[in-house]
Design a protein around this motif. Structure first.
Motif, PDB file in Angstrom:
ATOM      1  N   LEU A 148     -28.364 -17.221  18.509  1.00  0.00           N
ATOM      2  CA  LEU A 148     -28.503 -18.665  18.698  1.00  0.00           C
ATOM      3  C   LEU A 148     -29.871 -19.172  18.258  1.00  0.00           C
ATOM      4  N   MET A 149     -30.746 -18.250  17.899  1.00  0.00           N
ATOM      5  CA  MET A 149     -32.054 -18.624  17.377  1.00  0.00           C
ATOM      6  C   MET A 149     -31.902 -19.077  15.925  1.00  0.00           C
ATOM      7  N   PRO A 150     -32.944 -19.607  15.294  1.00  0.00           N
ATOM      8  CA  PRO A 150     -32.836 -20.087  13.912  1.00  0.00           C
ATOM      9  C   PRO A 150     -32.132 -19.087  12.998  1.00  0.00           C
ATOM     10  N   SER A 154     -27.293 -20.628  14.613  1.00  0.00           N
ATOM     11  CA  SER A 154     -27.970 -21.646  15.412  1.00  0.00           C
ATOM     12  C   SER A 154     -27.458 -23.052  15.130  1.00  0.00           C
ATOM     13  N   ARG A 159     -21.707 -23.034  12.450  1.00  0.00           N
ATOM     14  CA  ARG A 159     -21.311 -21.917  13.303  1.00  0.00           C
ATOM     15  C   ARG A 159     -19.789 -21.803  13.427  1.00  0.00           C
TER      16      ARG A 159
END
Length: 536
Positions: A148-150, A154, A159
């Motif tokens: 879920l980080m860059p 994310s 997604r």
């Protein structure tokens, strides 16, 4: 910094303008979901519906975030064409399934296998239906905190294609279990790892997929003249090709009269060859129902009739996890010869679960025969018998067979049905499940009576859902019968845990929160303990 209502309204308007720019789709005002700060974004058009979940912060950030704006526009362009299909929620797999995908927003926290602690990952629960066979499945797409980080995971808009293709890949590899009825589906789910990177497919594979897509998404989902969108970029990512290669494949299939390409080149319907051959040979067919003949089983369950109230929920739970079980109440049909049916099951099984109990140790005819047959199948380095001690001690088993008393065994007093399922899945080389064993009618025989606490319960709660397929769940906490000062946790999904007061209190709260999150309503609750440890 907290986003203002003005920023939220501006983000909603910006997204609505993007979605409605094609003049065919509409986006009503977002609807806040019951938990957290997630909003349901619904898109409608041609009496069809599609939805996704976005957090308040993500909506507020759309106008000022270039990546969000561009990916939202790309999503809108995909939806404009997908809404021209029979249903924008239908996806074709390489294995020949026509999947109807229903998202269960929002993303929810995941817990460990024991169910007593959160892990650094979120799950998007998804309901699947095979439109051809009517089979059902439920899976949790596991997205780690790092994903879920860059990066590709994310962006909430891009997604979605990764989620869809992760599911399709899992279905192709049979990592997702389908069930013929909602009752067998229960509340369990398979874990699907988020993230999909396709290997490059050759022209033949692209032609094959496109033929399936036009046949299934067009003719089978609609009628003879129903068209399917050819150049879906989500499908291209699934096959590791480009939308241009889909156009080229469509032209070849059109020339072969397998499909009829629309003059726009974007849509196609089934052609003469597909219709004459009744579609591609690889199109999915219904999964046959289990029979007691000519079939391999993962496990044979040997038990005494007196232990049916314990064994039946376990057998149903194994089946719900996709494990093929030989169990007399499931596998025998009216008129079957008992001896020959048992012989077939014993020869066709990979493992044999033997439920050792006082009734079993009474050396009854069939249990003795089954155990002897399983023992004969064992050899050096090959384990077949998986023992469960049910309300007996090691001393009881020593009198029956010292050799079996020395084997590592699962104990029904300390190990839950979910523990047994997950252990067997590991032996079979499959991914353990994260959810619980489904509720079955036989639980009433185990003392779960609707609306009433079990004998000597110090705390209990009862839950129900609403609607036609309403479900009920119970949880009870009692003083442990095996260790002074400890307590026993039992719920109607088959979970049993013996631990300290604090551990059981935590488990009780986690169970309550999970059911509330899944839409259950707490109908009844009581804390009869002297302390307030079991307060909700």
């Amino acid at each position: 910094m907290k986003q203002t209502d003005e920023e939220f309204a501006r983000g909603v308007d910006y997204l609505r303008n993007i979605i409605e720019s094609g003049k065919t789709l509409k986006m009503p005002d977002p609807r806040r979901l019951m938990t957290g700060t997630t909003y349901l974004i619904e898109v409608t058009g041609f009496t069809k519906n599609w939805n996704m979940g976005l957090t308040r912060d993500q909506i507020c950030d759309i106008p000022g975030t270039k990546e969000y704006r561009e990916s939202a526009l790309a999503l809108a362009q995909v939806l404009n064409s997908r809404f021209m299909n029979v249903d924008p929620n239908l996806y074709v797999t390489k294995s020949g399934r026509l999947l109807e995908v229903d998202w269960e927003w929002p993303l929810s926290p995941m817990v460990n296998e024991a169910g007593n602690a959160y892990i650094s990952a979120s799950a998007l629960w998804v309901h699947l239906k095979d439109r051809l066979t009517g089979e059902l499945a439920r899976c949790a797409v596991k997205i780690t905190a790092a994903q879920l980080m860059p990066g590709s995971g994310s962006n909430p808009f891009s997604r979605l294609s990764l989620i869809v293709n992760s599911i399709r890949s899992a279905v192709d590899s049979k990592a997702v279990s389908f069930h013929p009825t909602r009752e067998l589906l229960g509340s369990k789910g398979d874990i699907v790892e988020f993230g999909y990177s396709a290997t490059r497919h050759d022209d033949l594979a692209i032609h094959d997929f496109l033929s399936k897509k036009v046949w299934l998404l067009g003719f089978k989902a609609g009628r003879k003249d129903t068209q399917a969108w050819v150049s879906d970029p989500w499908d291209a990512a699934y096959l590791g090709c480009t939308t241009g290669e889909f156009h080229q494949a469509a032209a070849v299939l059109d020339a072969q009269e397998r499909i009829v390409l629309h003059e726009s080149g974007e849509f196609a319907k089934a052609g003469k060859v597909l219709l004459a051959n009744n579609g591609p040979l690889q199109a999915a067919t219904p999964t046959p129902q289990s029979k007691a003949t000519n079939e391999e089983y993962d496990v044979f369950v040997s038990h005494a009739t007196e232990d049916k109230s314990y064994v039946e929920p376990l057998a149903r739970g194994l089946e719900a996890a996709g494990i093929k079980v030989w169990f007399d109440k499931i596998s025998l049909e009216w008129g079957d010869d008992l001896r020959s049916a048992i012989d077939r099951g014993l020869k066709a099984c990979r493992y044999g679960i033997v439920v050792f109990s006082k009734a079993f140790l009474a050396k009854k005819k069939w249990t003795e025969y089954e155990l002897t047959s399983l023992f004969e199948r064992e050899s050096v380095g090959r384990k077949v018998i998986l023992p469960i001690w049910h309300n007996i001690t090691r001393d009881d088993l020593v009198e029956y067979s010292p050799g079996f008393a020395g084997r590592f065994a699962i104990n029904s007093l300390t190990d839950s049905n979910a523990d047994i399922v997950n252990n067997l899945l590991r032996l079979l080389g499959r991914e353990p499940k994260i959810a619980d064993i489904p509720q079955v009618a036989a639980l009433s025989e185990m003392g779960f009576l609707p609306g009433k606490p079990k004998f000597n319960a110090v705390a209990y709660a009862r839950y129900e859902t609403t609607g036609v397929d309403a479900k009920r769940a119970d949880v009870h906490i009692r003083p442990s019968a095996t260790r002074e000062g400890w307590f026993t946790y039992e719920d109607s999904f088959g979970e049993v845990q013996h631990a300290t007061q604090d551990d059981i209190a935590t488990r009780f709260v986690l169970f309550d929160r999970r059911l509330i999150r899944e839409g259950y309503i707490r109908m009844n609750y009581a804390n009869l303990a002297a302390s307030r440890a079991f307060d909700l």
